[in-house]
Scaffold this active site. Structure first.
Site, PDB file in Angstrom:
ATOM      1  N   ARG A   1       4.590  -0.751  -4.547  1.00  0.00           N
ATOM      2  CA  ARG A   1       4.041  -1.093  -3.289  1.00  0.00           C
ATOM      3  C   ARG A   1       2.725  -1.692  -3.305  1.00  0.00           C
ATOM      4  O   ARG A   1       2.029  -2.312  -2.299  1.00  0.00           O
ATOM      5  CB  ARG A   1       3.516   0.157  -2.469  1.00  0.00           C
ATOM      6  CG  ARG A   1       4.992   1.005  -2.283  1.00  0.00           C
ATOM      7  CD  ARG A   1       4.598   2.346  -1.445  1.00  0.00           C
ATOM      8  NE  ARG A   1       4.680   1.711  -0.099  1.00  0.00           N
ATOM      9  CZ  ARG A   1       5.316   1.937   0.921  1.00  0.00           C
ATOM     10  NH1 ARG A   1       6.717   2.228   0.395  1.00  0.00           N
ATOM     11  NH2 ARG A   1       5.453   1.601   2.059  1.00  0.00           N
TER      12      ARG A   1
ATOM     13  N   GLU B   1      17.245 -18.873  -4.748  1.00  0.00           N
ATOM     14  CA  GLU B   1      17.081 -17.691  -5.423  1.00  0.00           C
ATOM     15  C   GLU B   1      16.747 -17.793  -6.614  1.00  0.00           C
ATOM     16  O   GLU B   1      15.589 -17.155  -7.299  1.00  0.00           O
ATOM     17  CB  GLU B   1      18.369 -16.677  -5.116  1.00  0.00           C
ATOM     18  CG  GLU B   1      18.107 -15.174  -5.860  1.00  0.00           C
ATOM     19  CD  GLU B   1      16.978 -14.493  -5.243  1.00  0.00           C
ATOM     20  OE1 GLU B   1      16.401 -14.944  -4.276  1.00  0.00           O
ATOM     21  OE2 GLU B   1      16.609 -13.420  -6.170  1.00  0.00           O
TER      22      GLU B   1
ATOM     23  N   CYS C   1       0.765  -1.194   0.065  1.00  0.00           N
ATOM     24  CA  CYS C   1      -0.173  -0.130  -0.028  1.00  0.00           C
ATOM     25  C   CYS C   1       0.935   1.380  -0.124  1.00  0.00           C
ATOM     26  O   CYS C   1       1.824   1.107   0.497  1.00  0.00           O
ATOM     27  CB  CYS C   1      -1.025  -0.078   1.239  1.00  0.00           C
ATOM     28  SG  CYS C   1      -2.230  -1.020   1.339  1.00  0.00           S
TER      29      CYS C   1
ATOM     30  N   TRP D   1      -2.393  -2.970  -1.567  1.00  0.00           N
ATOM     31  CA  TRP D   1      -1.839  -4.179  -1.796  1.00  0.00           C
ATOM     32  C   TRP D   1      -2.766  -4.956  -0.802  1.00  0.00           C
ATOM     33  O   TRP D   1      -2.861  -4.721   0.614  1.00  0.00           O
ATOM     34  CB  TRP D   1      -0.651  -4.429  -1.461  1.00  0.00           C
ATOM     35  CG  TRP D   1       0.115  -5.917  -1.443  1.00  0.00           C
ATOM     36  CD1 TRP D   1       0.378  -6.511  -2.635  1.00  0.00           C
ATOM     37  CD2 TRP D   1       0.005  -7.141  -0.225  1.00  0.00           C
ATOM     38  NE1 TRP D   1       0.954  -7.867  -2.182  1.00  0.00           N
ATOM     39  CE2 TRP D   1       0.673  -8.120  -1.039  1.00  0.00           C
ATOM     40  CE3 TRP D   1      -0.106  -6.983   0.886  1.00  0.00           C
ATOM     41  CZ2 TRP D   1       1.040  -9.343  -0.297  1.00  0.00           C
ATOM     42  CZ3 TRP D   1      -0.177  -7.913   1.646  1.00  0.00           C
ATOM     43  CH2 TRP D   1       0.565  -9.101   1.153  1.00  0.00           C
TER      44      TRP D   1
ATOM     45  N   ASN E   1      -1.895   2.687   5.373  1.00  0.00           N
ATOM     46  CA  ASN E   1      -1.146   1.718   4.911  1.00  0.00           C
ATOM     47  C   ASN E   1      -0.855   1.030   6.253  1.00  0.00           C
ATOM     48  O   ASN E   1      -0.376   1.790   7.164  1.00  0.00           O
ATOM     49  CB  ASN E   1       0.347   2.199   4.133  1.00  0.00           C
ATOM     50  CG  ASN E   1       1.193   1.276   4.447  1.00  0.00           C
ATOM     51  OD1 ASN E   1       1.233   0.069   4.039  1.00  0.00           O
ATOM     52  ND2 ASN E   1       2.562   1.881   4.362  1.00  0.00           N
ATOM     53  N   GLY E   2      -0.893  -0.410   6.203  1.00  0.00           N
ATOM     54  CA  GLY E   2      -0.771  -1.290   7.520  1.00  0.00           C
ATOM     55  C   GLY E   2      -1.687  -1.949   7.636  1.00  0.00           C
ATOM     56  O   GLY E   2      -2.538  -2.538   6.773  1.00  0.00           O
TER      57      GLY E   2
ATOM     58  N   LYS F   1       6.618  -4.724  -3.607  1.00  0.00           N
ATOM     59  CA  LYS F   1       8.291  -4.718  -3.505  1.00  0.00           C
ATOM     60  C   LYS F   1       8.565  -4.564  -2.134  1.00  0.00           C
ATOM     61  O   LYS F   1       9.680  -4.828  -1.777  1.00  0.00           O
ATOM     62  CB  LYS F   1       8.800  -3.433  -4.592  1.00  0.00           C
ATOM     63  CG  LYS F   1      10.079  -3.652  -4.685  1.00  0.00           C
ATOM     64  CD  LYS F   1      10.841  -3.339  -5.864  1.00  0.00           C
ATOM     65  CE  LYS F   1      12.250  -3.311  -5.925  1.00  0.00           C
ATOM     66  NZ  LYS F   1      12.635  -4.722  -6.156  1.00  0.00           N
TER      67      LYS F   1
ATOM     68  N   HIS G   1      16.870 -37.663  -0.212  1.00  0.00           N
ATOM     69  CA  HIS G   1      16.027 -38.058   0.739  1.00  0.00           C
ATOM     70  C   HIS G   1      14.506 -37.498   0.660  1.00  0.00           C
ATOM     71  O   HIS G   1      13.793 -37.258   1.667  1.00  0.00           O
ATOM     72  CB  HIS G   1      16.670 -37.166   2.077  1.00  0.00           C
ATOM     73  CG  HIS G   1      18.047 -37.795   2.299  1.00  0.00           C
ATOM     74  ND1 HIS G   1      18.279 -38.931   2.919  1.00  0.00           N
ATOM     75  CD2 HIS G   1      19.234 -36.954   2.115  1.00  0.00           C
ATOM     76  CE1 HIS G   1      19.690 -38.921   3.071  1.00  0.00           C
ATOM     77  NE2 HIS G   1      20.109 -37.813   2.685  1.00  0.00           N
TER      78      HIS G   1
ATOM     79  N   LYS H   1      12.952 -16.708  -8.247  1.00  0.00           N
ATOM     80  CA  LYS H   1      12.884 -15.662  -9.296  1.00  0.00           C
ATOM     81  C   LYS H   1      11.900 -16.518 -10.280  1.00  0.00           C
ATOM     82  O   LYS H   1      10.877 -15.865 -10.705  1.00  0.00           O
ATOM     83  CB  LYS H   1      14.210 -15.610 -10.166  1.00  0.00           C
ATOM     84  CG  LYS H   1      15.237 -14.514  -9.437  1.00  0.00           C
ATOM     85  CD  LYS H   1      14.799 -13.138  -9.318  1.00  0.00           C
ATOM     86  CE  LYS H   1      13.724 -12.514  -8.248  1.00  0.00           C
ATOM     87  NZ  LYS H   1      14.603 -12.375  -7.163  1.00  0.00           N
TER      88      LYS H   1
ATOM     89  N   GLU I   1       8.199 -16.570  -8.668  1.00  0.00           N
ATOM     90  CA  GLU I   1       7.794 -15.249  -8.647  1.00  0.00           C
ATOM     91  C   GLU I   1       7.128 -14.400  -9.816  1.00  0.00           C
ATOM     92  O   GLU I   1       6.076 -13.985  -9.794  1.00  0.00           O
ATOM     93  CB  GLU I   1       8.610 -14.110  -8.109  1.00  0.00           C
ATOM     94  CG  GLU I   1       9.013 -13.939  -6.644  1.00  0.00           C
ATOM     95  CD  GLU I   1      10.095 -12.720  -6.370  1.00  0.00           C
ATOM     96  OE1 GLU I   1      10.060 -12.121  -5.503  1.00  0.00           O
ATOM     97  OE2 GLU I   1      11.314 -13.018  -7.035  1.00  0.00           O
TER      98      GLU I   1
HETATM   99  C1  G6P Z   1       9.215  -8.552  -0.956  1.00  0.00           C
HETATM  100  C2  G6P Z   1       9.758  -8.288  -2.472  1.00  0.00           C
HETATM  101  C3  G6P Z   1      11.020  -9.277  -2.592  1.00  0.00           C
HETATM  102  C4  G6P Z   1      11.847  -8.816  -1.376  1.00  0.00           C
HETATM  103  C5  G6P Z   1      11.196  -9.078  -0.038  1.00  0.00           C
HETATM  104  C6  G6P Z   1      12.261  -8.384   1.096  1.00  0.00           C
HETATM  105  O1  G6P Z   1       8.604  -9.920  -1.048  1.00  0.00           O
HETATM  106  O2  G6P Z   1       8.644  -8.957  -3.287  1.00  0.00           O
HETATM  107  O3  G6P Z   1      11.755  -9.066  -3.591  1.00  0.00           O
HETATM  108  O4  G6P Z   1      13.068  -9.712  -1.465  1.00  0.00           O
HETATM  109  O5  G6P Z   1      10.133  -8.567   0.019  1.00  0.00           O
HETATM  110  O6  G6P Z   1      12.203  -7.279   1.021  1.00  0.00           O
HETATM  111  P1  G6P Z   1      13.351  -6.353   1.313  1.00  0.00           P
HETATM  112  O7  G6P Z   1      12.954  -4.670   0.874  1.00  0.00           O
HETATM  113  O8  G6P Z   1      13.504  -6.192   2.838  1.00  0.00           O
HETATM  114  O9  G6P Z   1      14.678  -6.900   0.767  1.00  0.00           O
END
Ligand code: G6P
Length: 613
Positions: A27, A486, A2, A77, A103-104, A608, A509, A490, A493
């Site tokens: 956001r 990671e 948000c 969001w 927001n929150g 983000k 396992h 990716k 996501e």
């Molecule tokens: C969200 C984003 C991710 C990010 C994570 C942690 O989930 O979509 O890309 O890695 O937050 O965010 P930060 O800003 O703490 O790295």
């Protein structure tokens, strides 16, 4: 998570609010809305989905006729309630005279809602936010003062919030407050701004005031009055924003994500130019307040982070333990905060966060500060809340990252951790040979990254070939195990394909039961200590008919035939190889998602910055 904006001044509010929201879309993009103060009422416009839907709606209503000079806006969001029109902010009181954006999360909203409903108050939405609108309106009816009404209300709330509130009787006024969620006031000339983040207002002003938790501001075109929680007048200082107005341009790339992947050699170059010029001179880190004596006292390190930053933390464990011998644990912030963690003044806690405002990480860092631990924050936003909580700071300096899926910020986080580990080893006078070797490797990175990127057409072909598969397993050992995590993240996501990162040795396992020719196995191999072991795991996967994809700096001749496909990266020492391998996986994920026609820069359900726990 948000985004909120506010404007009061001499210009047309709607344009400024929409422009501000366009810089906060990272956001959330579930819905958006604006509330504009008119002569004797407040007009509200909302739309579900992306901001462009709201802009189209306003166009239909002929935006030219909307001339309000005071308003608030929101981009959502969804936390409570579906991403629908009715749940879109701003939310209002029953008579429509008071409206707010939030927001929150209001954690005790259910009990407040039950109480209000028992008194006959009707609710339109399923959101937690609407209870705040109703409650502030009730308090306003008694006090006839918006600041008092907001103050009385927030005393009843539990959770996190940033609010901007307007009442039709308080002309040209926005009342704002925050607790555990970001909000800043942009200071202008005969106009003032409010925003969750700097990009929303930087075009209009370079001066801002940061609100502290529970402070309340009455913002008018010519004045900003800030009250502390106890009602006393506060004197927050005006700060200069560290940003240039940003041209958020894709520079000819189809998506921001692709542009950001290709920026990585320069990101690394910048960091090196700033902090590491050669193999022989010691690194100095100005904002790291840990000298030799203090470092000698540190007997454990804890790294806490979320998402991609957590994966950078996992790589950090390997590097730090190898270079310094200090036991290092890594944990998701959301887990760390709900157990009795052991940290004291001899603990160094490293919080890693691209945004510097992830709620779980903020809570965790506040906890460890109370225990006396030294807090180092590694962030891309040096003005963020986490940066402000730090004892030591490492600004990763990757530049603004627009794509929701993190790429260049991850690489910059890895670089920061390498450099910090080197700093510790050099300050403690240990492991000089290893330190020199890693420095040498880091200095070669930009050129090697260029080589990896020049392989993009081949990776694109692979992406096309594998885009039809529904499941993937990524395997690796040692320092590249986090790379597997990671890489899988990716792919999940942005393409919504089920991908799992696994330590290669653990395949046997359990996950091996899933292997057949419908499950590609992507293996990361580097010549070094674990090469033979990973290769054995590849053989096991091959024997189960899995399609094997290799990402490697070397594949010996006798094994080449077991790979359906492989991508070779330049020679690099195991320790620094995550910085190259991940780029192949970023490109693979990007191209698969792009080939499948997904919304690469704004994947569904994600944001983000995650400012709720
Ligand atoms: C969200 C984003 C991710 C990010 C994570 C942690 O989930 O979509 O890309 O890695 O937050 O965010 P930060 O800003 O703490 O790295």
């Amino acid at each position: 998570m948000c985004g909120i904006v506010g404007y009061t001044g001499i210009n047309n509010a709607v344009d400024i609010l929409l422009d501000g929201l366009s810089h906060l879309e990272y956001r959330g993009y579930d819905s958006s809305g604006v509330a504009l103060m008119a002569e004797d009422k407040i007009n509200i416009y909302k739309a579900p989905g992306k901001l462009s839907n709201l802009i189209d709606k306003l166009k239909e209503q002929d935006k030219k006729n909307i001339t309000s000079k005071t308003g608030i806006g929101h981009i959502r969001w969804a936390t409570h309630g579906l991403p629908t029109l009715v749940n879109a902010h701003p939310h209002s009181c029953t008579c429509g005279g008071l409206t707010l954006v939030h927001n929150g999360i209001i954690e005790n909203y259910k009990e407040i809602k039950d109480e209000l409903e028992s008194k006959g108050v009707k609710f339109d939405s399923q959101t937690d936010t609407e209870v705040a609108a109703k409650l502030i309106a009730q308090n306003y009816a008694m006090t006839k003062d918006l600041v008092s009404a907001v103050s009385q209300t927030t005393k009843k709330l539990k959770g996190a919030w940033a609010f901007c509130v307007m009442h039709k009787n308080e002309k040209e006024t926005i009342v704002a407050t925050r607790k555990n969620a970001p909000l800043l006031i942009g200071v202008g000339d005969k106009e003032n701004f409010l925003a969750s983040d700097i990009p929303a207002i930087i075009k209009y002003t370079k001066k801002a005031i940061y609100l502290n938790d529970n402070q309340i501001a009455r913002v008018k075109p010519n004045s900003i009055e800030i009250l502390n929680e106890d009602g006393t007048l506060a004197q927050n200082k005006i700060e200069y924003l560290p940003f240039e107005p940003m041209a958020l341009s894709k520079m000819g790339y189809k998506h921001f994500m692709l542009k950001e992947i290709f920026e990585q050699p320069d990101v690394v170059r910048n960091i090196l130019q700033d902090k590491l010029h050669d193999e022989f001179n010691k690194i100095s880190l100005d904002d790291v307040k840990l000298d030799k004596n203090r470092l000698k006292e540190i007997n454990r390190i804890q790294i806490i982070a979320c998402g991609t930053s957590l994966h950078a933390g996992f790589v950090g464990k390997y590097i730090i333990e190898d270079l310094t011998g200090i036991p290092t644990d890594v944990e998701p912030s959301s887990e760390y905060i709900y157990r009795n963690t052991i940290a004291d003044e001899n603990t160094l806690v490293i919080g890693i966060s691209q945004s510097g405002e992830t709620a779980d990480t903020i809570t965790a860092i506040k906890q460890v500060k109370q225990k006396g631990a030294h807090v180092l924050i590694v962030t891309n936003r040096k003005e963020s809340l986490l940066a402000r909580l730090s004892d030591s700071l490492f600004h990763v300096n990757a530049g603004i990252e627009v794509s929701v899926a993190a790429t260049k910020s991850y690489l910059a986080q890895l670089m920061s951790i390498y450099l910090f580990a080197i700093y510790m080893a050099e300050t403690l006078d240990i492991n000089p040979k290893k330190v020199q070797e890693i420095k040498h490797e880091l200095l070669t990175l930009p050129a090697k990254l260029e080589i990896v990127l020049s392989n993009a057409p081949k990776i694109r072909e692979l992406a096309k070939k594998y885009s039809g598969y529904k499941n993937f397993i990524f395997i690796a050992r040692g320092i590249n195990y986090p790379t597997a995590l990671e890489g899988a993240l990716k792919l999940k996501e942005i393409s919504y394909i089920n991908a799992t990162g696994y330590p290669a040795g653990e395949l046997k396992h359990g996950p091996i039961a899933m292997l057949d020719d419908t499950m590609p196995v992507l293996a990361i191999l580097n010549e070094g200590m674990v090469y033979d072991k990973v290769m054995s795991n590849c053989e096991e996967a091959y024997a189960r008919q899995a399609k094997l994809i290799g990402v490697a700096n070397f594949i010996d001749d006798k094994h080449k035939n077991i790979f359906e496909d492989y991508i070779l990266i330049p020679q690099i020492k195991d320790m620094v190889s995550p910085a190259l391998n991940i780029v192949v996986l970023q490109l693979l994920a990007y191209n698969i998602a792009e080939y499948l026609g997904k919304d690469v820069d704004q994947p569904r359900n994600l944001a983000k910055s995650v400012t709720v726990e």
